[in-house]
Every structure is written in structure tokens, then in C-alpha cells.
Design a protein around this motif. Structure first.
Motif, PDB file in Angstrom:
ATOM      1  N   SER A 159      44.584  39.770  64.140  1.00 42.45           N
ATOM      2  CA  SER A 159      43.073  39.837  63.981  1.00 42.45           C
ATOM      3  C   SER A 159      42.659  41.247  64.145  1.00 42.45           C
ATOM      4  O   SER A 159      43.405  42.182  64.431  1.00 42.45           O
ATOM      5  N   ASN A 160      41.563  41.148  63.505  1.00 42.63           N
ATOM      6  CA  ASN A 160      40.815  42.748  63.136  1.00 42.63           C
ATOM      7  C   ASN A 160      39.532  42.486  62.945  1.00 42.63           C
ATOM      8  O   ASN A 160      38.801  41.340  62.650  1.00 42.63           O
ATOM      9  N   ILE A 161      38.741  43.687  63.283  1.00 41.52           N
ATOM     10  CA  ILE A 161      37.349  43.641  62.827  1.00 41.52           C
ATOM     11  C   ILE A 161      37.324  43.820  61.470  1.00 41.52           C
ATOM     12  O   ILE A 161      37.949  44.608  60.771  1.00 41.52           O
ATOM     13  N   VAL A 162      36.029  43.354  60.934  1.00 41.59           N
ATOM     14  CA  VAL A 162      35.694  43.655  59.421  1.00 41.59           C
ATOM     15  C   VAL A 162      34.388  44.187  59.192  1.00 41.59           C
ATOM     16  O   VAL A 162      33.345  43.572  59.729  1.00 41.59           O
ATOM     17  N   VAL A 163      34.274  45.059  58.316  1.00 43.07           N
ATOM     18  CA  VAL A 163      32.861  45.919  58.247  1.00 43.07           C
ATOM     19  C   VAL A 163      32.897  45.979  56.844  1.00 43.07           C
ATOM     20  O   VAL A 163      33.603  46.372  56.026  1.00 43.07           O
ATOM     21  N   ALA A 164      31.375  45.482  56.099  1.00 48.53           N
ATOM     22  CA  ALA A 164      31.266  45.686  54.778  1.00 48.53           C
ATOM     23  C   ALA A 164      29.735  45.907  54.567  1.00 48.53           C
ATOM     24  O   ALA A 164      28.912  45.632  55.366  1.00 48.53           O
ATOM     25  N   LEU A 165      29.566  46.788  53.355  1.00 48.60           N
ATOM     26  CA  LEU A 165      28.259  47.291  53.280  1.00 48.60           C
ATOM     27  C   LEU A 165      28.265  47.796  51.715  1.00 48.60           C
ATOM     28  O   LEU A 165      29.412  48.119  51.230  1.00 48.60           O
ATOM     29  N   GLY A 166      26.902  47.833  51.231  1.00 47.76           N
ATOM     30  CA  GLY A 166      26.888  48.107  49.900  1.00 47.76           C
ATOM     31  C   GLY A 166      25.380  47.637  49.403  1.00 47.76           C
ATOM     32  O   GLY A 166      24.320  47.652  50.199  1.00 47.76           O
ATOM     33  N   PHE A 167      25.205  47.548  48.166  1.00 45.91           N
ATOM     34  CA  PHE A 167      24.034  47.139  47.414  1.00 45.91           C
ATOM     35  C   PHE A 167      23.730  45.608  47.448  1.00 45.91           C
ATOM     36  O   PHE A 167      24.662  44.881  47.135  1.00 45.91           O
ATOM     37  N   ASN A 168      22.532  45.217  47.261  1.00 43.77           N
ATOM     38  CA  ASN A 168      22.176  43.855  47.474  1.00 43.77           C
ATOM     39  C   ASN A 168      21.109  43.441  46.153  1.00 43.77           C
ATOM     40  O   ASN A 168      20.304  44.693  46.020  1.00 43.77           O
ATOM     41  N   ASN A 169      21.397  42.602  45.601  1.00 40.57           N
ATOM     42  CA  ASN A 169      19.975  42.241  44.575  1.00 40.57           C
ATOM     43  C   ASN A 169      20.064  40.812  44.519  1.00 40.57           C
ATOM     44  O   ASN A 169      20.532  39.937  45.299  1.00 40.57           O
ATOM     45  N   ALA A 170      18.942  40.363  43.488  1.00 41.30           N
ATOM     46  CA  ALA A 170      19.073  38.735  43.498  1.00 41.30           C
ATOM     47  C   ALA A 170      19.097  38.474  41.686  1.00 41.30           C
ATOM     48  O   ALA A 170      18.376  39.120  41.063  1.00 41.30           O
ATOM     49  N   LEU A 171      19.786  37.527  41.556  1.00 43.09           N
ATOM     50  CA  LEU A 171      19.834  36.958  40.169  1.00 43.09           C
ATOM     51  C   LEU A 171      18.804  35.778  40.123  1.00 43.09           C
ATOM     52  O   LEU A 171      18.711  34.884  40.725  1.00 43.09           O
ATOM     53  N   ILE A 172      17.599  35.800  39.332  1.00 40.06           N
ATOM     54  CA  ILE A 172      16.472  35.163  39.184  1.00 40.06           C
ATOM     55  C   ILE A 172      17.087  34.270  38.075  1.00 40.06           C
ATOM     56  O   ILE A 172      17.081  34.664  36.783  1.00 40.06           O
ATOM     57  N   GLU A 173      16.657  32.843  38.003  1.00 33.72           N
ATOM     58  CA  GLU A 173      16.582  31.979  36.964  1.00 33.72           C
ATOM     59  C   GLU A 173      15.872  32.330  35.764  1.00 33.72           C
ATOM     60  O   GLU A 173      14.592  32.759  35.979  1.00 33.72           O
ATOM     61  N   GLY A 174      16.525  32.572  34.523  1.00 35.50           N
ATOM     62  CA  GLY A 174      15.631  32.881  33.464  1.00 35.50           C
ATOM     63  C   GLY A 174      15.475  34.219  33.184  1.00 35.50           C
ATOM     64  O   GLY A 174      14.739  34.780  32.262  1.00 35.50           O
ATOM     65  N   GLU A 175      15.937  35.228  34.228  1.00 38.14           N
ATOM     66  CA  GLU A 175      15.661  36.647  34.206  1.00 38.14           C
ATOM     67  C   GLU A 175      17.270  37.252  34.172  1.00 38.14           C
ATOM     68  O   GLU A 175      18.109  36.748  34.939  1.00 38.14           O
ATOM     69  N   SER A 176      17.310  38.711  33.617  1.00 38.76           N
ATOM     70  CA  SER A 176      18.508  39.121  33.690  1.00 38.76           C
ATOM     71  C   SER A 176      18.322  40.391  35.086  1.00 38.76           C
ATOM     72  O   SER A 176      17.202  40.526  35.286  1.00 38.76           O
ATOM     73  N   LYS A 348      13.646  27.775  49.035  1.00 38.79           N
ATOM     74  CA  LYS A 348      13.945  26.528  48.909  1.00 38.79           C
ATOM     75  C   LYS A 348      12.913  26.075  47.557  1.00 38.79           C
ATOM     76  O   LYS A 348      12.042  26.534  47.266  1.00 38.79           O
ATOM     77  N   SER A 349      13.373  24.813  47.145  1.00 40.90           N
ATOM     78  CA  SER A 349      12.403  24.020  45.932  1.00 40.90           C
ATOM     79  C   SER A 349      11.229  23.648  46.524  1.00 40.90           C
ATOM     80  O   SER A 349      10.860  23.485  47.721  1.00 40.90           O
ATOM     81  N   PRO A 350      10.200  23.856  45.807  1.00 37.85           N
ATOM     82  CA  PRO A 350       9.832  24.381  44.399  1.00 37.85           C
ATOM     83  C   PRO A 350       9.812  25.704  43.921  1.00 37.85           C
ATOM     84  O   PRO A 350       9.340  26.218  42.825  1.00 37.85           O
ATOM     85  N   ASN A 351      10.235  26.776  44.795  1.00 32.92           N
ATOM     86  CA  ASN A 351      10.166  28.098  44.366  1.00 32.92           C
ATOM     87  C   ASN A 351      11.010  28.370  43.266  1.00 32.92           C
ATOM     88  O   ASN A 351      12.176  27.699  42.937  1.00 32.92           O
ATOM     89  N   ILE A 352      11.254  29.672  42.738  1.00 34.80           N
ATOM     90  CA  ILE A 352      11.918  29.962  41.555  1.00 34.80           C
ATOM     91  C   ILE A 352      13.218  30.209  42.082  1.00 34.80           C
ATOM     92  O   ILE A 352      13.248  30.784  43.161  1.00 34.80           O
ATOM     93  N   LYS A 353      14.321  29.703  41.478  1.00 36.86           N
ATOM     94  CA  LYS A 353      15.645  29.869  41.893  1.00 36.86           C
ATOM     95  C   LYS A 353      16.204  31.285  41.732  1.00 36.86           C
ATOM     96  O   LYS A 353      15.817  31.936  40.681  1.00 36.86           O
ATOM     97  N   GLN A 354      16.354  32.040  42.934  1.00 39.48           N
ATOM     98  CA  GLN A 354      16.964  33.232  42.921  1.00 39.48           C
ATOM     99  C   GLN A 354      18.116  33.554  44.131  1.00 39.48           C
ATOM    100  O   GLN A 354      17.912  32.744  45.008  1.00 39.48           O
ATOM    101  N   ASN A 355      19.129  33.931  43.526  1.00 44.90           N
ATOM    102  CA  ASN A 355      20.477  33.804  44.535  1.00 44.90           C
ATOM    103  C   ASN A 355      20.810  35.496  44.769  1.00 44.90           C
ATOM    104  O   ASN A 355      20.798  36.311  44.087  1.00 44.90           O
TER     105      ASN A 355
END
Length: 365
Positions: A159-176, A348-355
Motif C-alpha cells: 500500500s502507498n499514497i498516490v498523488v496526481a496533478l495536471g491540466f483539466n478541460n472538458a470535451l463538449i458535445e458537437g465541439e472540438s 445533468k440533462s437537459p444541459n449540453i453534454k460535456q465531460n
């Protein structure tokens, strides 16, 4: 009269002190005798353990040699030679280790050494004075004895500790991703967790499974002086009426990650146990995570009429309560490149889907 009372009191106190010292000395001698008996018994048990573990290890090694012979990887003659060599080595190990224990027992019996390192339990005692030796210590009247822990012959889970960090963004439906309304460098993620990693195969460390509990924080920083506004079931980006110096939307999640990890490792055999090490070895992990959204909040910093103001708004913002996604990492040793993707939409729906999608570094500490 007062002087006579003082003398009598002094004599009584002196008598009590002498009795207490004598009693303390007797208790100390009795305690040392009991401790010595415990140590001698522990050494005898250690001798039995040595024989038992050496024979157990020999049995496993012989079984492994038989498997190699059955698979045709070695000849019958070579298998017999290996078995005989392992048996000779086991006999020498038992003989040498028992000799060491016999010598240690003799030293303890003569009072030359305490032998606390053979005790299986922790001992705490109160005493006067201070002393240090190789087995324990007495500091400010408190005496600590070392605790001996037997090493497991085959340790399959770590067992051990896990640390992660970096950049985040969102993939929006219908957009690049290039058309994302969020700042690429300003939107970040952070993860902190505890993981267990277990070897799956009996005689190989090529495949491991890791699992644990992690805190995830995903941040999105809108561009163009925008912020999130909740209007009923809809959450959308809108232009802020004042000059925004900072606009950040953050989700904090508690998730259970599970990964299958692949990669080579180095096996090292010791006298009575063996271990696998992935230090400086390439490893690849593929898996996912699932959990719950703890909080959603927005931080705003803006300038109005020459004054700088700050707002921290905590709301659900129509975000999904359950989070789940896929993740993978690849690297060397405990450092790796890390990629994760939320399969659930942020809102949540009915908002535009973005992940949420994140890329960064992952460290096992």
C-alpha cells in the motif's frame, strides 16, 4: 516541641523511603527475571520458527522445480541436482541460524544481553534514571522495548499514497477541444489517495491489480470574462457584468479507482523471504474509477468601481451526483504519465453534454 515533631516526621519519612526503595529494588529484580524468562521462551520459539520456515521454503522451492521438470523446461537429472542443492542450503541455514540463537540464549542467561528484539509484543515500563542500549531505551523514567515483527515469506499486497496533478478541460458535445471555452493552462486537476496493490499470479509479478480511495478535484476556468450561472435546470456560461480577474468552477469528488497494472519486475531472494521490486521498471496501468460528487463551487474575483471583490459560491449547479470514468497511466517506477476521462457529463440533462478530461503526472509515494 516543634523541633521534636520535625525530627519524628523526618525519621518516619526516611523509614518510608527506605522501604519504598527496597520494594522497588525487589520489584525491579522480579521484573527482570520475568522479562528474561519471556526472552528465553521467545528465543526457543524463534528456533522452532526458523526450522519451520526453512522447511516450508524448501517445500515451495522443490514444488517449483517439479513444475519446471513437468513443463519440460529442465531435465530430470538437472531437477534432482537442484533439489539436492536446495536441501543442502536449507540444512546449512538451519544449522547456522540455530547456532546464532543458541549463543544469544547463553548471553541472555548470563545477563550479558537483554534480547528484547525477540519479544513479539511491545513492553512499556516506568523507571527511574535513563539508559540506552541496542534493544530499548528508558527516557525520562519511561522504558520502551522494541517489537519484533516477522517478515512474511511472500508478501503479495503493498500500500502507498498516490498523488496526481495536471491540466483539466472538458470535451463538449458537437465541439472540438480547440473550441473549448475553458483556459487550457488555467484549468487543472488534483488527486490524492491511498491504494493497495496486489500481485495476481503466484510465481510472477507481471500483472498487478491496484484499488483504493481517492479525493479528486477538477477545475475549469472559463475564458472571455465568463462565469457559470444556474437558471432552474440549466447551467450555462454567461458574461459577467464586471471585469473578472478570476473565474474558477471546481468539483470535488470521492472515488474508488481500480487498475490492472502490467510490467516487469525484479525478484530478490533473502534468507527467509523474497520480494518483487518494480523500481526503475516500466509499468502500464489501465482501469477506471467510480464515486460521488462531494461539492461544487465557483470562485469569482472581479473589479468594480476601482475596488476588488471576491465571491465564493457553493451550489449544486445541476452537476451529476455520481461520477465514473476511465483512466490509464504509463511510466517508470512510481512516476508516470496519467490520463483520465469522466464518462458522466459534468451537468445533468437537459444541459449540453460535456465531460472532464485530464492529463498530468501521477506519483506513487
Amino acid at each position: 516541641m516543634l523541633r521534636i515533631i520535625s525530627y519524628i516526621t523526618y525519621v518516619i519519612l526516611l523509614f518510608i523511603a527506605q522501604n519504598l526503595c527496597a520494594q522497588a529494588a525487589q520489584e525491579k529484580d522480579s521484573s527482570e527475571i520475568r522479562t528474561r524468562e519471556r526472552v528465553l521462551k521467545a528465543i526457543d520459539e524463534e528456533k522452532e520458527r526458523v526450522v519451520r520456515e526453512e522447511k516450508s521454503r524448501l517445500k515451495k522451492e522443490v514444488e517449483f522445480i517439479r513444475e519446471l521438470e513437468t513443463k519440460g523446461e529442465i531435465t530430470k537429472e538437472e531437477a534432482q541436482n537442484r533439489k539436492e542443492e536446495k536441501a543442502r542450503r536449507t540444512a546449512l541455514n538451519i544449522e547456522n541460524k540455530l547456532a546464532v540463537l543458541e549463543n544469544k540464549r547463553a548471553l541472555v542467561e548470563r545477563g550479558e544481553e537483554k534480547g528484547w528484539e525477540y519479544l513479539r509484543g511491545a513492553t512499556l515500563g516506568i523507571g527511574i534514571g535513563s539508559n540506552y542500549d541496542g534493544n530499548g531505551s528508558r527516557l525520562i523514567g519511561i522504558q520502551f522495548e522494541n517489537v519484533r515483527k516477522d517478515k512474511k515469506y511472500d508478501r503479495r499486497t503493498y500500500s502507498n499514497i498516490v498523488v496526481a496533478l495536471g491540466f483539466n478541460n472538458a470535451l463538449i458535445e458537437g465541439e472540438s477541444l480547440n473550441d473549448s471555452p475553458y483556459k487550457t493552462g488555467g484549468s487543472r486537476f488534483f488527486e490524492l489517495g491511498w491504494q493497495w496493490k496486489t500481485r495476481i499470479l503466484k510465481n510472477s509479478n507481471a500483472v498487478r491489480v491496484s484499488y483504493g480511495l481517492s479525493f479528486q478535484s477538477n477545475g475549469l476556468k472559463p475564458e472571455s470574462n465568463q462565469y457559470f450561472e444556474k437558471e432552474g435546470e440549466i447551467t450555462r456560461l454567461k458574461t459577467y457584468p464586471y471585469d473578472l480577474k478570476k473565474s474558477k468552477f471546481r468539483q470535488d469528488n470521492l472515488v474508488v479507482p481500480v487498475f490492472f497494472e502490467f510490467g516487469p519486475s525484479k525478484r530478490t531472494d533473502y534468507d527467509d523471504y523474497f520480494r518483487y521490486s518494480t523500481r526503475k521498471k516500466i509499468n502500464v496501468g489501465i482501469g477506471g474509477y467510480a464515486g460521488i460528487n462531494l461539492t461544487s463551487r465557483q470562485k469569482l474575483k472581479y473589479t468594480s468601481e476601482g475596488r476588488t471583490s471576491r465571491e465564493k459560491i457553493k451550489d449544486d449547479y445541476n452537476t451529476n451526483n455520481f461520477v465514473y470514468g476511465l483512466a490509464a497511466y504509463a511510466g517508470i517506477g512510481g512516476s508516470s504519465l496519467y490520463l483520465k476521462y469522466d464518462l458522466n457529463p459534468v451537468f445533468k440533462s437537459p444541459n449540453i453534454k460535456q465531460n472532464n478530461i485530464s492529463l498530468g503526472l501521477r506519483f506513487e509515494l
